[in-house]
Design a protein around this motif. Structure first.
Motif, PDB file in Angstrom:
ATOM      1  N   ALA A   1       9.858 -26.460  10.048  1.00 13.91           N
ATOM      2  CA  ALA A   1       9.910 -27.792   9.439  1.00 13.91           C
ATOM      3  C   ALA A   1       9.419 -27.732   7.992  1.00 13.91           C
ATOM      4  CB  ALA A   1       9.073 -28.772  10.250  1.00 13.91           C
ATOM      5  N   ILE A   2       8.364 -26.968   7.757  1.00 13.05           N
ATOM      6  CA  ILE A   2       7.872 -26.803   6.379  1.00 13.05           C
ATOM      7  C   ILE A   2       8.916 -26.080   5.528  1.00 13.05           C
ATOM      8  CG2 ILE A   2       6.068 -25.732   4.971  1.00 13.05           C
ATOM      9  CD1 ILE A   2       4.178 -26.078   7.392  1.00 13.05           C
ATOM     10  N   ASP A   3       9.560 -25.086   6.125  1.00 13.74           N
ATOM     11  CA  ASP A   3      10.607 -24.346   5.423  1.00 13.74           C
ATOM     12  C   ASP A   3      11.789 -25.252   5.082  1.00 13.74           C
ATOM     13  OD1 ASP A   3      11.887 -22.193   4.267  1.00 13.74           O
ATOM     14  OD2 ASP A   3      12.464 -21.265   6.165  1.00 13.74           O
ATOM     15  N   ASP A   4      12.210 -26.074   6.037  1.00 11.74           N
ATOM     16  CA  ASP A   4      13.333 -26.984   5.810  1.00 11.74           C
ATOM     17  C   ASP A   4      13.050 -27.959   4.668  1.00 11.74           C
ATOM     18  OD1 ASP A   4      14.695 -25.763   7.854  1.00 11.74           O
ATOM     19  OD2 ASP A   4      14.238 -27.299   9.345  1.00 11.74           O
ATOM     20  N   LEU A   5      11.786 -28.290   4.491  1.00  9.27           N
ATOM     21  CA  LEU A   5      11.400 -29.199   3.410  1.00  9.27           C
ATOM     22  C   LEU A   5      11.341 -28.486   2.062  1.00  9.27           C
ATOM     23  CD1 LEU A   5       8.546 -31.087   5.310  1.00  9.27           C
ATOM     24  CD2 LEU A   5      10.689 -32.116   4.534  1.00  9.27           C
ATOM     25  N   GLY A   6      11.424 -27.148   2.090  1.00 13.47           N
ATOM     26  CA  GLY A   6      11.416 -26.385   0.855  1.00 13.47           C
ATOM     27  C   GLY A   6      10.051 -25.994   0.352  1.00 13.47           C
ATOM     28  N   PHE A   7       9.028 -26.025   1.225  1.00 11.44           N
ATOM     29  CA  PHE A   7       7.656 -25.787   0.776  1.00 11.44           C
ATOM     30  C   PHE A   7       7.009 -24.562   1.416  1.00 11.44           C
ATOM     31  CE2 PHE A   7       8.314 -30.306  -0.021  1.00 11.44           C
ATOM     32  CZ  PHE A   7       7.817 -30.445  -1.309  1.00 11.44           C
ATOM     33  N   LEU A   8       7.775 -23.777   2.176  1.00 14.25           N
ATOM     34  CA  LEU A   8       7.146 -22.675   2.900  1.00 14.25           C
ATOM     35  C   LEU A   8       6.570 -21.619   1.965  1.00 14.25           C
ATOM     36  CD1 LEU A   8       6.430 -21.447   5.619  1.00 14.25           C
ATOM     37  CD2 LEU A   8       8.666 -20.304   5.620  1.00 14.25           C
ATOM     38  N   ASP A   9       7.297 -21.270   0.915  1.00 15.55           N
ATOM     39  CA  ASP A   9       6.806 -20.216   0.018  1.00 15.55           C
ATOM     40  C   ASP A   9       5.525 -20.613  -0.702  1.00 15.55           C
ATOM     41  OD1 ASP A   9       8.878 -18.647   0.765  1.00 15.55           O
ATOM     42  OD2 ASP A   9       9.978 -18.749  -1.128  1.00 15.55           O
ATOM     43  N   ASP A  10       5.303 -21.916  -0.819  1.00 16.80           N
ATOM     44  CA  ASP A  10       4.085 -22.376  -1.495  1.00 16.80           C
ATOM     45  C   ASP A  10       3.090 -22.962  -0.488  1.00 16.80           C
ATOM     46  OD1 ASP A  10       2.546 -22.552  -3.787  1.00 16.80           O
ATOM     47  OD2 ASP A  10       3.087 -24.648  -4.127  1.00 16.80           O
ATOM     48  N   THR A  11       3.103 -22.416   0.713  1.00 16.93           N
ATOM     49  CA  THR A  11       2.136 -22.818   1.736  1.00 16.93           C
ATOM     50  C   THR A  11       1.337 -21.599   2.164  1.00 16.93           C
ATOM     51  OG1 THR A  11       3.566 -24.601   2.548  1.00 16.93           O
ATOM     52  CG2 THR A  11       1.828 -23.819   4.029  1.00 16.93           C
ATOM     53  N   LEU A  12       0.034 -21.675   1.990  1.00 15.72           N
ATOM     54  CA  LEU A  12      -0.873 -20.620   2.444  1.00 15.72           C
ATOM     55  C   LEU A  12      -1.092 -20.797   3.944  1.00 15.72           C
ATOM     56  CD1 LEU A  12      -2.977 -18.336   2.137  1.00 15.72           C
ATOM     57  CD2 LEU A  12      -4.618 -20.080   1.395  1.00 15.72           C
TER      58      LEU A  12
END
Length: 784
Positions: free
Chosen positions: A335-346
């Protein structure tokens, strides 16, 4: 965009910036000018943060660290991130969680053991000091959105009530949103859930496909989507802590059946396979040795042949349980990846808050409450075999055997609770932050501890450790940041010394050397020896698995480390050492508040309170009285119940008649029925239980009354002596968990009339003194 003015982030909440300038009389005056209102945000570049903490998983369980349980999400994150193979916890639930959330050692924040064993000593009182604010509070006051989903086992036991206080609940500890359960464990099909501080019901029943971890993932996904849809520039901090894979081990057959036959050769063979896989993955060195199995743990070949199919099925259930948990974590990550924020999530994916649990007895159990009540003999091999197809289902409350726990902690010695050895404290961990760390698929082998997580998050976010929070000057963080370690494999070790202690099991790490002593065995009822009689062990820097005791070769090194342990213990409130059992469970002796006093308790419709919040009715005579208003069509439904399908009792109306059911571990249901329906109108109903006496768990006679007139008698042949359940509640007006009586289901059991009040009264023949220290201690340890 103009650069952000300096904010005094060392002092939280950040002080308001006062405008000093021209103030005009008329807002239309062209000289009127005020700076725009700016929403609080962390420094530019601060990542989103997700901490995943699974419960009760040994180092050698997950496939990401060479184990037999498939965890493809963990493997995927590790392939694009980093594996930590020398990351450590405290060996027990509440202490690990409070240490991680505060960045301080567990005794330093009052959590020397589980909350149910709190004493008045500073290191064990379960009260988080005000000068040691949790990381969620720091992040929230710096502009993060914060939420926790799942298990919270940091609330002092006397504060787990509908009336609080709530300052140590998640929403009082920096989390703006909480959905989960408060306590040591949860039934995966019938959890006692809270949203914030309000008790809520699961959205559907097990028959409709409910499982707790899926529910938690659904809620987490909804929350993170909402955050990013409305405020995409505002980073979030999510703490996802499922009750899995703590007992009861419950998962649908679609997951457990994947492992049919995989464990038929037992736990000794499993350990051999695991260390070979670990060497291939590079999570242990090629020269790492498999530690020996201690005599207290039986060999697989020594287990009865007729029991082995059940033992194997226990492990199949657990493996499916861990794989399902990893799958649901994957849904949150996706879900975080689908929102486009996975690479910037620790992301910290911590696979276990301690080692695998050895609290399931040498044979394992179908209903762990039988064991925790000191009655394991009820579950004979024949009984366990008869239930083999029900393991993992809503009718079960199962736990695997000690041998499996040891196997899943491979290649190390011992298990959960044993803080002296890596089997209890070394947990495989994955860190994923593509925008923050260049290495992908690498292993980091520097020594780290769970107290290092909070300092790492602060450095990643560009935030200082606050010197003041909510007007209270803050003590220093006790962990160290891992950022340098994670960015560069060659970084020298920065966490040089770390003490370990749990109920007398203790150890010390210093510059690669370890000294430790195992004081007690988790599943043993034997009294531990005096502390001064404990035998210490010493292991060198090159001994990855603590296989070769060097005490005889280096006595001077042992003395140095023992002295260092004592210095650290004094520094962090570890002393006085406390290995007491019954004394710590009894609040009068332990010195902590207790909720219920006296011999009478009044309850009202709609109340749902934990077993700790209700008069103890076990091993004694008692009565239950209720004032009711019965409709013209007659009454049906639950008046009051305690416990659930694994054990408890219920007073209810069925087909218009008053009934009492005592559920003996789900094995027997002793039901007493009134001889006629409850009349319409206002009436008082009553149940009296006359205990036989003469010991624990004896039977008694039941009498039912309408307005003082006897209307039915019955018999309970045997009772439950210590605890009905580890997580079910006492409910008035309905049965919110699993049903305590077979006369009604998990839904549609609400009382159809009006309940004015219900009163519990204890009789005069108190047999409570018959309960032993071991009985109370074993029950409390089950709730961690």
């Amino acid at each position: 965009m103009a650069p952000e003015k300096h904010l005094a982030r060392e002092q939280l909440p950040i002080p308001d910036v006062k405008h000093v300038g021209l103030t005009t009389y008329d807002a239309k005056d062209p000289n009127t000018s005020y700076p725009p209102i700016r929403e609080l945000r962390p420094p530019k570049g601060a990542p989103n943060v997700l901490i995943v903490l699974i419960d009760d998983v040994g180092f050698g369980a997950s496939s990401a660290f060479g184990g037999p349980c498939n965890t493809p999400v963990a493997e995927r994150l590790a392939a694009n991130g980093l594996k930590l193979n020398r990351f450590h916890t405290t060996a027990l639930c509440s202490p690990t969680r409070q240490a991680m959330l505060t960045g301080r050692n567990h005794h330093s924040v009052g959590m020397g053991a589980i909350t149910e064993m709190a004493t008045s000593a500073p290191g064990n009182n379960s009260i988080r000091p005000k000068d040691k604010a949790p990381i969620a509070e720091t992040l929230k006051l710096n502009g993060y959105s914060t939420a926790q989903f799942g298990k919270c086992h940091e609330v002092p036991g006397w504060e787990v009530t509908p009336v609080g206080p709530f300052h140590q609940w998640p929403t009082g500890s920096g989390f703006e949103h909480f959905y989960g359960f408060v306590g040591g464990e949860a039934n995966q099909y019938y959890p006692g859930l809270y949203e914030g501080t309000t008790a809520v019901e699961p959205p559907k029943s097990p028959e409709e496909g409910y499982s707790l971890t899926e529910d938690l993932a659904d809620r987490a996904i909804t929350w993170v989507r909402q955050q990013k849809a409305l405020m995409p520039d505002k980073p979030f901090f999510m703490y996802f802590a499922p009750g899995a894979t703590h007992a009861p081990h419950q998962v649908s057959k679609e997951w457990s059946d994947k492992y049919r036959g995989r464990f038929d050769d037992g736990w000794d063979a499993l350990r051999e396979r695991t260390i070979e896989a670990q060497k291939k993955l590079g999570v242990v060195p090629q020269d790492a040795e498999l530690t020996r199995r201690h005599d207290e743990i039986p060999a697989w070949d020594d287990m009865p042949d007729e029991l082995k199919p059940v033992l194997a099925r226990q492990m199949e259930i657990y493996a499916g349980f861990l794989e399902q948990t990893d799958h649901e974590i994957g849904r949150v990550v996706d879900a975080i990846d689908d929102l486009g924020f996975l690479d910037d999530t620790l992301i910290y994916y911590i696979i276990g808050d301690n080692g695998a649990s050895a609290e399931g007895t040498l044979n394992g159990c179908f209903n762990e409450m039988t064991t925790l009540n000191g009655m394991p003999g009820i579950e004979t091999p024949e009984f366990l075999l008869s239930k083999i197809d029900e393991f993992g289902t809503p009718t079960a409350y199962n736990h695997y055997a000690v041998g499996w726990a040891h196997g899943l902690c491979a290649p190390y010695q011992w298990t959960k609770q044993v803080a002296s050895h890596w089997g209890g404290t070394r947990n495989g961990t994955i860190v994923h932050w593509p925008n923050g760390f260049a290495d992908k698929g690498a292993v980091r082998s520097q020594f780290h501890h769970v107290i290092d997580v909070a300092p790492t998050i602060l450095e990643a976010a560009g935030l200082p450790a606050p010197t003041s929070v909510n007007g209270i000057a803050q003590a220093p963080l006790e962990g160290v940041s891992m950022i340098d370690t994670l960015r560069e494999a060659a970084t020298p070790e920065s966490h040089h010394v770390q003490y370990f202690e749990m109920m007398g099991n203790r150890g010390i790490y210093f510059q690669g050397w370890t000294a430790m002593t195992k004081h007690r065995t988790p599943w043993s009822a034997d009294a531990p020896p005096p502390f001064d009689d404990d035998v210490w062990e010493l292991y060198g820097p090159d001994d990855w698995t603590q296989s070769h005791n060097l005490v005889e070769q280096h006595p001077e090194k042992l003395a140095e480390l023992q002295r260092l342990w004592l210095i650290e213990a004094v520094k962090y409130n570890v002393v006085p050492l406390d290995d007491r059992g019954f004394e710590r469970i009894n609040p009068d002796i332990a010195g902590r508040p207790q909720l219920i006093r006296g011999n009478t308790q009044l309850l009202f419709s709609g109340m749902r309170v934990s077993e700790w919040c209700v008069l103890t009715l076990k091993n004694k005579s008692y009565s239950v009285t209720a004032n009711l208003v019965v409709p013209e069509g007659g009454a049906n439904g639950v008046i009051i119940t305690q416990g659930g399908s694994v054990g408890g009792w219920s007073l209810y109306a069925h087909d218009g008649k008053l009934k009492y059911c005592f559920n003996f571990f789900g094995i027997e249901h002793y039901i007493t029925t009134a001889d006629r329906p409850i009349p319409a109108g206002k009436h008082q109903v009553r149940m009296e239980f006359a205990y036989d006496g003469g010991g624990l768990a004896k039977g008694g006679d039941v009498t039912l009354y309408y307005d003082g007139e006897a209307v039915g008698t019955g018999r309970v042949e045997q009772t439950i002596p210590m605890g009905y359940s580890a997580d079910e509640a006492c409910d008035v007006g309905s049965d919110t968990g699993s049903p305590a009586s077979p006369d009604y289901g998990p839904t549609g059991n609400r009382f159809t009339g009006e309940i004015e009040w219900v009163q519990l009264d204890i009789g005069e023949d108190n047999h409570d003194h018959l309960i032993t220290a071991e009985d109370r201690y074993n029950l409390a340890m089950a709730r961690q």
